[in-house]
Write an enzyme that holds these catalytic residues in place. Sequence first.
Site, PDB file in Angstrom:
ATOM      1  N   PHE A  17      -1.913  -2.441  -3.953  1.00  0.00           N
ATOM      2  CA  PHE A  17      -2.342  -3.825  -3.814  1.00  0.00           C
ATOM      3  C   PHE A  17      -3.267  -4.204  -4.979  1.00  0.00           C
ATOM      4  O   PHE A  17      -4.267  -4.883  -4.795  1.00  0.00           O
ATOM      5  CB  PHE A  17      -3.043  -4.018  -2.470  1.00  0.00           C
ATOM      6  CG  PHE A  17      -2.236  -3.468  -1.318  1.00  0.00           C
ATOM      7  CD1 PHE A  17      -1.164  -4.183  -0.800  1.00  0.00           C
ATOM      8  CD2 PHE A  17      -2.514  -2.218  -0.785  1.00  0.00           C
ATOM      9  CE1 PHE A  17      -0.404  -3.682   0.244  1.00  0.00           C
ATOM     10  CE2 PHE A  17      -1.763  -1.706   0.264  1.00  0.00           C
ATOM     11  CZ  PHE A  17      -0.698  -2.433   0.782  1.00  0.00           C
ATOM     12  N   SER A  48      -4.185   2.525  -8.327  1.00  0.00           N
ATOM     13  CA  SER A  48      -5.456   2.436  -9.056  1.00  0.00           C
ATOM     14  C   SER A  48      -5.865   3.803  -9.602  1.00  0.00           C
ATOM     15  O   SER A  48      -6.528   3.889 -10.646  1.00  0.00           O
ATOM     16  CB  SER A  48      -6.554   1.873  -8.168  1.00  0.00           C
ATOM     17  OG  SER A  48      -6.637   2.590  -6.952  1.00  0.00           O
ATOM     18  N   GLY A  71      -3.866   5.440   6.054  1.00  0.00           N
ATOM     19  CA  GLY A  71      -3.787   3.985   6.019  1.00  0.00           C
ATOM     20  C   GLY A  71      -4.944   3.303   6.716  1.00  0.00           C
ATOM     21  O   GLY A  71      -5.518   3.836   7.663  1.00  0.00           O
ATOM     22  N   HIS A 140     -11.943  -1.840   4.616  1.00  0.00           N
ATOM     23  CA  HIS A 140     -12.671  -3.082   4.354  1.00  0.00           C
ATOM     24  C   HIS A 140     -13.329  -3.684   5.586  1.00  0.00           C
ATOM     25  O   HIS A 140     -13.669  -4.863   5.594  1.00  0.00           O
ATOM     26  CB  HIS A 140     -11.724  -4.113   3.727  1.00  0.00           C
ATOM     27  CG  HIS A 140     -11.288  -3.767   2.336  1.00  0.00           C
ATOM     28  ND1 HIS A 140     -11.961  -2.874   1.543  1.00  0.00           N
ATOM     29  CD2 HIS A 140     -10.266  -4.211   1.563  1.00  0.00           C
ATOM     30  CE1 HIS A 140     -11.358  -2.774   0.362  1.00  0.00           C
ATOM     31  NE2 HIS A 140     -10.314  -3.568   0.359  1.00  0.00           N
ATOM     32  N   HIS A 165     -13.339  -3.550  -5.252  1.00  0.00           N
ATOM     33  CA  HIS A 165     -12.091  -4.316  -5.183  1.00  0.00           C
ATOM     34  C   HIS A 165     -12.045  -5.193  -3.937  1.00  0.00           C
ATOM     35  O   HIS A 165     -12.715  -4.924  -2.952  1.00  0.00           O
ATOM     36  CB  HIS A 165     -10.880  -3.372  -5.192  1.00  0.00           C
ATOM     37  CG  HIS A 165      -9.596  -4.090  -5.481  1.00  0.00           C
ATOM     38  ND1 HIS A 165      -8.449  -3.892  -4.756  1.00  0.00           N
ATOM     39  CD2 HIS A 165      -9.312  -5.035  -6.414  1.00  0.00           C
ATOM     40  CE1 HIS A 165      -7.489  -4.665  -5.256  1.00  0.00           C
ATOM     41  NE2 HIS A 165      -7.985  -5.378  -6.256  1.00  0.00           N
TER      42      HIS A 165
HETATM   43 MG    MG Z   1      -7.918  -2.910  -2.767  1.00  0.00          MG
END
Ligand code: MG
Length: 211
Positions: A17, A48, A71, A140, A165
């Site tokens: 992503f 990344s 995940g 997150h 990010h």
């Molecule tokens: Mg991210």
Amino acid sequence: MSLPSPYAEVAAATKGFLPVDEGDALHAAALTAEPGLWLEVGTYCGKSTVHLGAAARARGAQLVTLDHHRGSEENQPGWEWHDASLVDPHTSRLETLPSLRHALWDAGLDDVVSVLAATTQQVAGWWASPVQLLFLDGNHTEEVAQHDYAAFAPHVVEGGLLAVHDVFPDPADGGRPPWHVVQRATGSGAFVEERVTGSLRVLRRTGAPVT
Ligand code: MG
């Protein structure tokens, strides 16, 4: 600076992503980091990781990438970012570790990147190494995003880099916790913002303590 070959091709073929401009910005920022130890929190399939690993190769750094590889919430069945092809039939759970290993193999980065399969809560208890670069892109939720900052940001050396990010100041664009982490980092004076590219923020550590 754009990612050179063969890293660009491997990154493009790796699920994730990270938009191209943000990946290029992450790679460019990492090229300014001192060699030594770098830490990525939140690996997923390694897109990344290839960007950071390419810079680590160029700088002579070692990169540790940390993820439990099962995940985040948004990757689970029924959620927006679920990819059924990543479900391991043995566990019936998401399993991103093989994808990462393939990406590192294809990129020739096995000797630069150490893969750490664990939760950040497990590692927080024993991590003690100073890091020249920290990339926060893990879970997150507010609780875990704040935990990861509190656990690992104090290990960033003065002059070292903190990249975060999925930072969305406007709630219409995305979740708030990474934005709160950036506000905490700059508000305390421990970090100053150097660069913004899309949802990627790059900060540099000052001499002030991390709180
Ligand atoms: Mg991210």
